[in-house]
Design a protein around this motif. Sequence first.
Motif, mmCIF file in Angstrom:
data_model
loop_
_atom_site.group_PDB
_atom_site.id
_atom_site.type_symbol
_atom_site.label_atom_id
_atom_site.label_comp_id
_atom_site.label_asym_id
_atom_site.label_seq_id
_atom_site.Cartn_x
_atom_site.Cartn_y
_atom_site.Cartn_z
ATOM 1 N N LEU A 3 2.057 6.759 -6.679
ATOM 2 C CA LEU A 3 1.002 7.652 -7.179
ATOM 3 C C LEU A 3 1.316 9.114 -6.857
ATOM 4 O O LEU A 3 1.159 10.008 -7.688
ATOM 5 C CB LEU A 3 -0.350 7.272 -6.563
ATOM 6 C CG LEU A 3 -1.046 6.050 -7.153
ATOM 7 C CD1 LEU A 3 -2.272 5.679 -6.324
ATOM 8 C CD2 LEU A 3 -1.481 6.323 -8.589
ATOM 9 N N LEU A 4 1.807 9.329 -5.617
ATOM 10 C CA LEU A 4 2.153 10.684 -5.173
ATOM 11 C C LEU A 4 3.261 11.268 -6.041
ATOM 12 O O LEU A 4 3.199 12.429 -6.474
ATOM 13 C CB LEU A 4 2.590 10.630 -3.704
ATOM 14 C CG LEU A 4 2.414 11.914 -2.909
ATOM 15 C CD1 LEU A 4 0.941 12.298 -2.842
ATOM 16 C CD2 LEU A 4 2.969 11.744 -1.496
ATOM 17 N N ILE B 191 2.542 1.800 -3.341
ATOM 18 C CA ILE B 191 1.616 2.271 -4.382
ATOM 19 C C ILE B 191 1.303 3.753 -4.151
ATOM 20 O O ILE B 191 1.311 4.564 -5.095
ATOM 21 C CB ILE B 191 0.300 1.451 -4.362
ATOM 22 C CG1 ILE B 191 0.583 -0.001 -4.735
ATOM 23 C CG2 ILE B 191 -0.725 2.032 -5.321
ATOM 24 C CD1 ILE B 191 -0.594 -0.925 -4.517
ATOM 25 N N PHE B 192 1.073 4.084 -2.884
ATOM 26 C CA PHE B 192 0.741 5.479 -2.561
ATOM 27 C C PHE B 192 1.871 6.420 -2.954
ATOM 28 O O PHE B 192 1.657 7.457 -3.586
ATOM 29 C CB PHE B 192 0.444 5.592 -1.057
ATOM 30 C CG PHE B 192 0.171 7.006 -0.623
ATOM 31 C CD1 PHE B 192 -0.996 7.672 -1.009
ATOM 32 C CD2 PHE B 192 1.078 7.697 0.175
ATOM 33 C CE1 PHE B 192 -1.249 8.966 -0.610
ATOM 34 C CE2 PHE B 192 0.831 9.004 0.566
ATOM 35 C CZ PHE B 192 -0.340 9.648 0.169
ATOM 36 N N ILE C 24 1.912 12.178 -9.402
ATOM 37 C CA ILE C 24 1.151 13.451 -9.359
ATOM 38 C C ILE C 24 2.114 14.629 -9.266
ATOM 39 O O ILE C 24 2.011 15.623 -9.986
ATOM 40 C CB ILE C 24 0.168 13.459 -8.158
ATOM 41 C CG1 ILE C 24 -0.947 12.446 -8.374
ATOM 42 C CG2 ILE C 24 -0.431 14.837 -7.940
ATOM 43 C CD1 ILE C 24 -1.811 12.192 -7.160
ATOM 44 N N GLY D 116 0.804 -1.236 0.000
ATOM 45 C CA GLY D 116 0.000 0.000 0.000
ATOM 46 C C GLY D 116 0.830 1.275 0.000
ATOM 47 O O GLY D 116 0.617 2.176 -0.815
ATOM 48 N N TRP D 117 1.807 1.343 0.900
ATOM 49 C CA TRP D 117 2.652 2.556 0.990
ATOM 50 C C TRP D 117 3.394 2.795 -0.321
ATOM 51 O O TRP D 117 3.518 3.927 -0.767
ATOM 52 C CB TRP D 117 3.662 2.418 2.141
ATOM 53 C CG TRP D 117 3.050 2.783 3.457
ATOM 54 C CD1 TRP D 117 2.707 1.937 4.463
ATOM 55 C CD2 TRP D 117 2.707 4.104 3.887
ATOM 56 N NE1 TRP D 117 2.143 2.625 5.512
ATOM 57 C CE2 TRP D 117 2.141 3.977 5.185
ATOM 58 C CE3 TRP D 117 2.787 5.363 3.333
ATOM 59 C CZ2 TRP D 117 1.680 5.052 5.924
ATOM 60 C CZ3 TRP D 117 2.345 6.438 4.061
ATOM 61 C CH2 TRP D 117 1.782 6.283 5.353
#
Lengths: 163, 576
Positions: free
Chosen positions: B13-14, B9-10, B17, B6-7
């Motif tokens: 994504l961050l 992927i986050f 962006i 999860g971290w």
Amino acid sequence: MFTILARILKVLNSEASPWQIGWAVALGVIAGILPFGLLTLIILLVVCLFTINLSSFLLVWAFSKALLWLLADRLEQMGWSWGQQDWLLSLLSNSETLQLLHLHHSLTLGAFLLSVIILFPIAWLTTRLVLKYRHVLMPHLNKWKVVQLLKASKLAQVYQRMQ
Amino acid sequence: MIRKSGWLIFLCLLAAIFLLVYVFAGTATRIGLVYGLEKSAGAEVNINKVSIGLFPLSLTIQDLQVTDAKQPEYNVVSFSRANAELELWPALLGYYVISDLTVEQLAYGSERQKPGKVYRGELAEPGEGDFDLASFFAVELPDADELLARANLTAVAKGEQLKQLAQTEQQQVRQLRDQLPSSERLRELEQQIKAITDGDIRDAADLAAKTEQLRQLKDELQKDKQQLELVKQQLQQSRDNLQTAATDFRNATQADWQQLQSYANLADGGLAGISQLLLGDLWAERLQQLYTLYQMVAPYLPEGSRLEEQPEPMELPGRILPLKQQPYPNFWIKNANLSLLIGGGTADVQIQDITAQHDIIDAATRFTLNVQQLPLLQQFSLDGNFAIFEQLQSEVNWQLSGLQLAEQMFGEGATRFGLQQALLNSSGGLNLQGTSLSQQASVILQGPSFSSGDNRYVQQLTQLLNQQAEIPFQLNATGTVSRPSVSVSSPLDRIVANAIMGEAQAKFASYEQDLRSKFNARLPNTADDEQSLLSLLDREQASTEAMGEQIESLLDAQLGDLRDRALDRLRGRIGG
């Protein structure tokens, strides 16, 4: 268009649990109606950390962004009228964390309030719909001749490619 | 339930962006700025590059040019580089606090390398907006009927009101007559009283009966007296109403005539000053730029003190809630340094605390400019402040000397004439309170040299102007910031008017007479009605006064006579 439809069908027919899809849709909707900011990143973090269906989330997020533009004026007015309450103004004045979430902005506050109201109903409703689809609609659909014909069509080919 | 990656992927994504924003933010900002500025300017806007810096957080704009929609060969404003350093923490909280802003080579009206495109509004015709000398010498006065139609004549309505009032009041006054005791009735009462008072009293019973009769007559007279007083009051009220309406009508007539005179430029002895014609529009245009500033700050002004509602911009709506203690203004530039191209050199302008929420920082926006010995300018100093507390308030003072003016042309064709050279000196002050503006300035053209064409009048004019060592102007402006009323006067006006405008003056006088007679013709004739009501009121008031005196005398006389005679008779009987 076919690709998007195929993606939706893929998710519906996948192993993902109805709750994972339900939460993905609910969080996608509220990420869409909230103006981009720290709150959006927190939602993104929640989606990443929990086994929420990521592709459903991203798809719904992208589509529901249009909702923000449609509802912006009403959300802003709602946020502004809610934001006139003394206790809320005092709370926001004294908390830089809440200001960091931009809750002192009328639009963000309005969108946040709506998000809190619709989050659980959307998650529950979507879960019920997925369950209905999988247990009731899908077996019936598979028996229809038109569906069998469609399976041989371009949509089915796209779907197969994605599998 | 928990996604192990999860971290990761986050963060991915961050990062995506962030990268997206960093790579495209400059371009997106440039497109947004160009779109927004072109929309408001109505002409081509060029920005060479916009870049975003991270440490410190900053925005840099290079080579911005905003085309002048009226003169596409020139820019309204341009600068070579602007850099704004944004404070991070306030930005995260949603406030734009710029610690330092620098703008280099800021210029107004600079020439473009190639003409810019104009998207909105008609391109100004050559000479449009300038003083049209040809029509000035042709003495083309506006049509009197047109002027009367354009003017909102309030006197006509007031006159009709007066006429209506006079007629209504006349009817009412005539009706009042019926409420008064008739002369026959008064005569009858008089005879009855006379009969009682002149007759003999036989005994005590007769005295009592006559006393009772007199009392009844007295009661009737008292009623008549009260009715008379009421009528007197109503007559006085009618007179007051007539006077008020007549005064209103005369004031409105006076105001309308002044308005017509100003429309026709007939003030000041039949000729508007040449200085007003030369400089009036130009100065008003400069002051109009203040309105642009006003429009920028209008959304921050308290409701009710705004001049007009501003159109909503096409973007997501949003307001910061009225927090008990807002930590920063929504927008605040702490320090700004602008290098301004002026007088052939560069002047540094320092501005502190630019914001529209001065109550939060408890300070006004201050600005100073001070330059000396530039190639085309000897000295220029300007200082002032600007703040929005309960309302918009600003004060500006300036002192300018020795500005070499560029060659400038006035008029068209044969009546074209030009200012070849002159030095401009000016000093003055400007005060803005809310939306009301007041400004005084003196402008002096030193050693002016004018050139002219073949026109006889223009030659006379320029010859006269060239004889002056200096031409002083006094410029005053008052009114609202959106519609300042500028008056320009100069001792030169009278000289020019007397020297070359003799024949025009006669034409102006005849025009004024024509306008006055047409104006008078439009006004309703109220004199007859007014006069007949006045006469009626005079007559009725005189008649009521006489009637009042008659009633009073009747009331006074009868009781005294009767009693005296009864007493005499009683004394006679006792004595005899």
